[in-house]
Design an enzyme around this catalytic site. Structure first.
Site, mmCIF file in Angstrom:
data_model
loop_
_atom_site.group_PDB
_atom_site.id
_atom_site.type_symbol
_atom_site.label_atom_id
_atom_site.label_comp_id
_atom_site.label_asym_id
_atom_site.label_seq_id
_atom_site.Cartn_x
_atom_site.Cartn_y
_atom_site.Cartn_z
ATOM 1 N N GLU A 1 0.803 -1.242 0.000
ATOM 2 C CA GLU A 1 0.000 0.000 0.000
ATOM 3 C C GLU A 1 0.828 1.281 0.000
ATOM 4 O O GLU A 1 0.731 2.090 0.921
ATOM 5 C CB GLU A 1 -0.949 -0.007 1.200
ATOM 6 C CG GLU A 1 -1.838 -1.232 1.227
ATOM 7 C CD GLU A 1 -2.873 -1.217 2.348
ATOM 8 O OE1 GLU A 1 -2.865 -0.287 3.170
ATOM 9 O OE2 GLU A 1 -3.707 -2.137 2.390
ATOM 10 N N ASN B 1 2.073 -5.098 -3.222
ATOM 11 C CA ASN B 1 0.676 -5.438 -2.924
ATOM 12 C C ASN B 1 -0.136 -4.172 -2.622
ATOM 13 O O ASN B 1 0.326 -3.303 -1.882
ATOM 14 C CB ASN B 1 0.677 -6.354 -1.686
ATOM 15 C CG ASN B 1 -0.677 -6.935 -1.343
ATOM 16 O OD1 ASN B 1 -1.338 -7.534 -2.205
ATOM 17 N ND2 ASN B 1 -1.109 -6.781 -0.096
ATOM 18 N N HIS C 1 -10.386 -6.168 -1.818
ATOM 19 C CA HIS C 1 -11.406 -5.945 -0.780
ATOM 20 C C HIS C 1 -12.549 -5.209 -1.471
ATOM 21 O O HIS C 1 -12.404 -4.053 -1.862
ATOM 22 C CB HIS C 1 -10.838 -5.063 0.349
ATOM 23 C CG HIS C 1 -9.765 -5.743 1.136
ATOM 24 N ND1 HIS C 1 -10.030 -6.827 1.954
ATOM 25 C CD2 HIS C 1 -8.440 -5.510 1.239
ATOM 26 C CE1 HIS C 1 -8.896 -7.223 2.527
ATOM 27 N NE2 HIS C 1 -7.919 -6.445 2.099
ATOM 28 N N GLU D 1 -6.219 -10.647 -1.055
ATOM 29 C CA GLU D 1 -6.974 -10.404 0.194
ATOM 30 C C GLU D 1 -8.469 -10.322 -0.069
ATOM 31 O O GLU D 1 -9.183 -9.521 0.559
ATOM 32 C CB GLU D 1 -6.494 -9.106 0.857
ATOM 33 C CG GLU D 1 -4.997 -9.055 1.083
ATOM 34 C CD GLU D 1 -4.523 -7.847 1.879
ATOM 35 O OE1 GLU D 1 -5.367 -7.094 2.402
ATOM 36 O OE2 GLU D 1 -3.295 -7.662 1.979
ATOM 37 N N ASP E 1 -12.299 -10.175 -0.148
ATOM 38 C CA ASP E 1 -13.524 -10.357 0.616
ATOM 39 C C ASP E 1 -14.566 -9.436 -0.001
ATOM 40 O O ASP E 1 -14.221 -8.489 -0.707
ATOM 41 C CB ASP E 1 -13.356 -10.139 2.133
ATOM 42 C CG ASP E 1 -12.556 -8.918 2.532
ATOM 43 O OD1 ASP E 1 -12.480 -7.962 1.739
ATOM 44 O OD2 ASP E 1 -12.011 -8.921 3.655
HETATM 45 C C1 XIL Z 1 -5.828 -5.967 8.523
HETATM 46 C C2 XIL Z 1 -6.169 -7.140 9.428
HETATM 47 O O1 XIL Z 1 -7.137 -7.928 8.806
HETATM 48 C C3 XIL Z 1 -6.673 -6.636 10.753
HETATM 49 O O2 XIL Z 1 -6.864 -7.713 11.670
HETATM 50 C C4 XIL Z 1 -5.689 -5.625 11.346
HETATM 51 O O3 XIL Z 1 -6.218 -5.072 12.507
HETATM 52 C C5 XIL Z 1 -5.365 -4.519 10.346
HETATM 53 O O4 XIL Z 1 -4.908 -5.094 9.143
HETATM 54 N N1 XIL Z 1 -4.793 -4.462 3.763
HETATM 55 C C6 XIL Z 1 -3.767 -5.262 4.196
HETATM 56 C C7 XIL Z 1 -3.951 -6.098 5.402
HETATM 57 O O5 XIL Z 1 -2.730 -5.356 3.520
HETATM 58 O O6 XIL Z 1 -2.747 -6.281 6.113
HETATM 59 C C8 XIL Z 1 -5.001 -5.546 6.318
HETATM 60 O O7 XIL Z 1 -5.218 -6.480 7.365
HETATM 61 C C9 XIL Z 1 -6.275 -5.271 5.552
HETATM 62 C C10 XIL Z 1 -6.041 -4.271 4.463
#
Ligand code: XIL
Length: 364
Positions: free
Chosen positions: A154, A202, A238, A268, A270
């Protein structure tokens, strides 16, 4: 007796015939994924391995895991002179005993850093030394056991500019105002630390074609041209709304990235659904739309030979970051419900994995 024997003989013959024709008897997402030679993973929390259905679902359905939090700076580096590999090692041990791959996450991020680091006052030179030491120590510790790392997580804003951060410019590791140079430095240290690990950049909101995914593309193109080590791009996926507008150009984005010679992992995924005040689904029909979104992303990945992994951020609605992140407004974002029953999204994924896919750019 005779009848029983001939019945079982017939059963054996039918099985043999089916196997010789390539008919498989996949029982799980993992079977389907193994058959397709793709990695299907989930983000995990090792503190939950003791919960029997958590562990059994995970090992049955996935061939890859990624620690959701326990390999981040905040977990691995409780103090400047102290590394804590215990929970990360548990993830690796679980994966090894169930023949799963481990994706590492992450070595450089503006978030989830320990207070001693984020609130400390360091010079760029000190920060640079800290980061190099961190990347080297963590990657060497997991060398041969973590096959791919999100080295940088990020780093871009929505408009494609570099996000201000401790690593970039506040104060940064010595490349403030120099664009992606600090990312390049992190990748070079990572390659030196573990030459066999695949190195990924990422990010989120980079599914479709937009200013941010353009910036990632431009960076990777430049890195490939100049021989900066990078093996892949992680697309988080996401998804917070279903209009599919933002992700409709996913296939085009995967095509342009993979044409640069890098792999893509969906890292990731969802799909957050609206909840009522009591935390129940607002609308049951949303489950079908959620399945469509999962199907859409999986299809785009399966159509692209260099999209080599598809991962979700957790796997059961019992444990997901979405309700916390959205202050309870959204949830039920994953493939299994709160009692580990597969949801329509799970069935959609299995259907796609069992279907033939042609790379649209490779012609008929
Ligand atoms: C999130 C986790 O799911 C949480 O449990 C934590 O509190 C914060 O981080 N992008 C990412 C992940 O790259 O590492 C993040 O994970 C979600 C967004």
């Amino acid at each position: 007796m005779l009848i029983r024997e001939s019945l079982s003989l017939r059963l054996v013959l039918i099985l043999l015939l089916a196997t010789s024709r390539g008919i498989t008897f996949a029982q799980s997402l993992r079977d389907d994924a193994d058959h397709r030679k793709i990695l299907v993973g989930a983000a995990v929390n090792p503190a939950l391995f003791a919960e029997a259905p958590y562990a059994s679902t995970l090992m049955r359905e996935f061939n890859m895991v990624e620690p959701e939090n326990v390999m981040k700076w905040g977990a691995v580096r409780p103090a400047q002179d102290k590394f804590n590999f215990g929970p990360g090692d548990e993830v690796v041990a679980f994966a090894q005993s169930h023949e799963m791959k481990v994706r590492g996450h992450c070595l450089l991020w503006s978030e989830h850093n320990p207070a001693w680091l984020s609130k400390g006052s360091f010079t760029p030179e000190q920060l640079s030394n800290l980061l190099r030491e961190h990347i080297t120590t963590v990657m060497k510790h997991y060398s041969g056991r973590v096959f791919a790392w999100d080295v940088v997580n990020e780093a871009f804003l929505a408009n494609g500019a570099i996000e201000p951060s401790i690593w970039y410019d506040s104060p940064g590791i010595g490349f403030a105002g120099k664009g992606t140079a600090y990312i390049e430095q992190a990748l070079r240290w990572a390659r030196a630390a573990d030459p066999k690990a695949l190195l990924f950049y990422n990010d989120y909101d980079t599914e479709g074609l937009n200013a941010k995914s353009d910036a990632v593309y431009t960076m990777v193109k430049d890195f490939k041209k100049r021989g900066v080590p990078i093996d892949g791009v992680g697309i988080q996926a996401h998804i917070f709304n279903f209009d599919m507008k933002e992700i409709s150009s996913l296939a085009a984005n995967l095509a342009r990235l993979t044409a640069l010679g890098v792999q893509v992992h969906i890292t990731e995924m969802d799909v957050a659904l609206p909840l009522d005040a009591r935390g129940a689904l607002l609308d049951q029909a949303a489950l079908a739309r959620q399945a469509d979104v999962y199907r859409f992303v999986a299809t785009a990945c399966l159509q692209q030979p260099r999209c080599t992994a598809f991962q979700t951020w957790g796997f059961t609605d019992k444990y997901s970051w979405i309700p916390g992140y959205t202050k309870g407004a959204k949830g039920r974002a994953l493939l299994f419900d709160q009692v580990y029953a597969p949801k329509p999204a799970y069935n959609a994924l299995r259907e796609e994995l069992e279907r033939e896919h042609k790379n649209p750019s490779s012609g008929p």
